[in-house]
Design a protein around this motif. Structure first.
Motif, PDB file in Angstrom:
ATOM      1  N   LEU A 117       0.852  -1.181   0.000  1.00  0.00           N
ATOM      2  CA  LEU A 117       0.000   0.000   0.000  1.00  0.00           C
ATOM      3  C   LEU A 117       0.893   1.237   0.000  1.00  0.00           C
ATOM      4  O   LEU A 117       1.684   1.440   0.921  1.00  0.00           O
ATOM      5  N   ASN A 157      -0.081  -5.352  -6.641  1.00  0.00           N
ATOM      6  CA  ASN A 157      -1.165  -4.409  -6.381  1.00  0.00           C
ATOM      7  C   ASN A 157      -1.128  -3.389  -7.503  1.00  0.00           C
ATOM      8  O   ASN A 157      -0.151  -2.645  -7.644  1.00  0.00           O
ATOM      9  N   THR A 160      -4.471   2.368  -8.011  1.00  0.00           N
ATOM     10  CA  THR A 160      -5.857   2.798  -8.028  1.00  0.00           C
ATOM     11  C   THR A 160      -6.202   3.543  -9.307  1.00  0.00           C
ATOM     12  O   THR A 160      -5.337   4.064 -10.003  1.00  0.00           O
ATOM     13  N   GLU A 165      -9.843   0.959  -6.050  1.00  0.00           N
ATOM     14  CA  GLU A 165      -8.777  -0.039  -6.079  1.00  0.00           C
ATOM     15  C   GLU A 165      -9.082  -1.087  -7.145  1.00  0.00           C
ATOM     16  O   GLU A 165     -10.236  -1.405  -7.418  1.00  0.00           O
ATOM     17  N   TRP A 168      -5.982  -7.221  -7.399  1.00  0.00           N
ATOM     18  CA  TRP A 168      -4.585  -7.637  -7.325  1.00  0.00           C
ATOM     19  C   TRP A 168      -4.354  -8.821  -8.268  1.00  0.00           C
ATOM     20  O   TRP A 168      -5.257  -9.620  -8.543  1.00  0.00           O
TER      21      TRP A 168
END
Length: 353
Positions: A117, A157, A160, A165, A168
């Motif tokens: 993140l 990931n 965004t 989001e 994944w």
């Protein structure tokens, strides 16, 4: 055969001037570079959805949505792959070599640790992104080995799209002849897909979208100089891994280090923009290794009592792949108060007379 026919036709005419007019001149027409201009960047507006690639010598820009691609495959002699830093994508090696071996356990571990993140509180973030200043120098995905069993599966990931989001992915990349083979699946899924990616050395990278396969993103390597985008940047931060903190920034300007563009910053107090001469170029230190030489340095970040704004105390000299030098300075950060549409002016630096 073409030249013989042309000679036969020309021989029917009398006079050297008529003959010379029939010559088959195959030399390419040289188009002189634009000498000056003003441009409003098509960043797409307040949510900055676009990356805009800009070619100064023809006053052109190409706007591409940042979410149009997921992976960039290098076309040079090395086998290297980049993730999409313009969406804040992050990746982590799993230590496994089969997609089927990666699933809920790896995702749960990554989610609970927050390692994938991108935020100011993730002090390990720089370990999971491509080097923001020179991605090929230190990509998060290890160079692709000729031995398939040495290429790990990565958990990705995708970053965004605005505030949304995206799913994944788990990916494995191997070599296929002179190109690449990509295997990918949703991180928790069992159904995988594969795609072969050929190299094309007219471009810096060949781009791939998980949804659409091969996609067009940046122009040919000789056809752009700078790009405005949002994306992953970094800053020194002693508490972070490697003393560097990775974070997402809205107004980055890259220069095309893999296509032969170099850039230098000049302060107004040293040489005013209006007074800059071709003879001043020799005193500058042009950067060919750090695509963020302009980066975020062209605008102030603002604060509790102020908004971001263009810094008027500096400008930039951009040398393109054809050895044209331009001086460039930013004029505005917004259009009618809307972010994502900055403007700048530029002028060809001619040799002193």
């Amino acid at each position: 055969m073409k030249n013989n026919r042309l000679l036969t036709i020309c021989s029917l005419f009398i006079g050297a001037s008529l003959f010379s007019s029939c010559k088959d001149d195959s030399a390419p027409m040289v188009i002189p570079p634009d000498e000056s201009g003003w441009m409003e960047v098509n960043g797409g507006g307040a949510t900055y959805p676009n990356t805009a690639f800009i070619k100064l010598r023809s006053s052109e820009q190409t706007a591409v949505k940042r979410t149009d691609w997921d992976l960039a495959f290098y076309t040079g002699s090395d086998f290297k792959v980049l993730i999409n830093g313009t969406t804040g994508a992050m990746a982590s090696a799993t230590g496994k070599t089969s997609l089927e071996e990666v699933g809920a356990e790896e995702i749960s571990a990554a989610e609970s640790s927050g390692e994938l993140l991108l935020s100011f509180t993730n002090l390990e973030g720089i370990l999971h992104v491509d080097d923001p200043s020179n991605p090929l120098e230190n990509p998060i995905i290890a160079p692709i080995s000729a031995s398939d069993d040495e290429n790990e599966v990565y958990l990705l990931n995708r970053g965004t799209s605005g505030a949304t989001e995206r799913t994944w992915k788990k990916i494995k990349i191997t070599r296929a002849d002179s190109g690449y083979l990509l295997e990918h699946a949703d991180a928790t899924g069992n159904s995988s897909s594969s795609l072969e990616i050929p190299k094309d050395d007219s471009y810096n990278f060949v781009y791939v979208s998980f949804e659409h396969g091969l996609v067009e993103v940046e122009p040919a390597k000789a056809d752009w100089d700078i790009a405005w985008t949002a994306g992953t940047s970094s800053t020194p931060y002693p508490q972070a891994s490697n003393g560097t903190l990775a974070y997402f920034f809205q107004d980055l300007v890259y220069h095309n280090i893999y296509g032969g563009t170099t850039t230098a910053e000049v302060l107004e107090e040293a040489i005013p923009y209006e007074n800059f001469l071709h003879s001043d170029i020799a005193s500058l230190d042009f950067n060919s290794d750090n695509r963020l030489t302009i980066g975020s340095s062209w605008r102030g970040g603002g604060g509790p009592n102020s908004s971001p704004a263009v810094l008027e105390d500096r400008y930039y000299i951009v040398k393109d792949s054809e050895d044209n030098y331009y001086k460039l300075r930013f004029l505005s950060l917004t259009k009618d108060g809307e972010r994502g549409r900055p403007s700048f002016e530029y002028e060809l630096v001619k040799e002193d007379v």
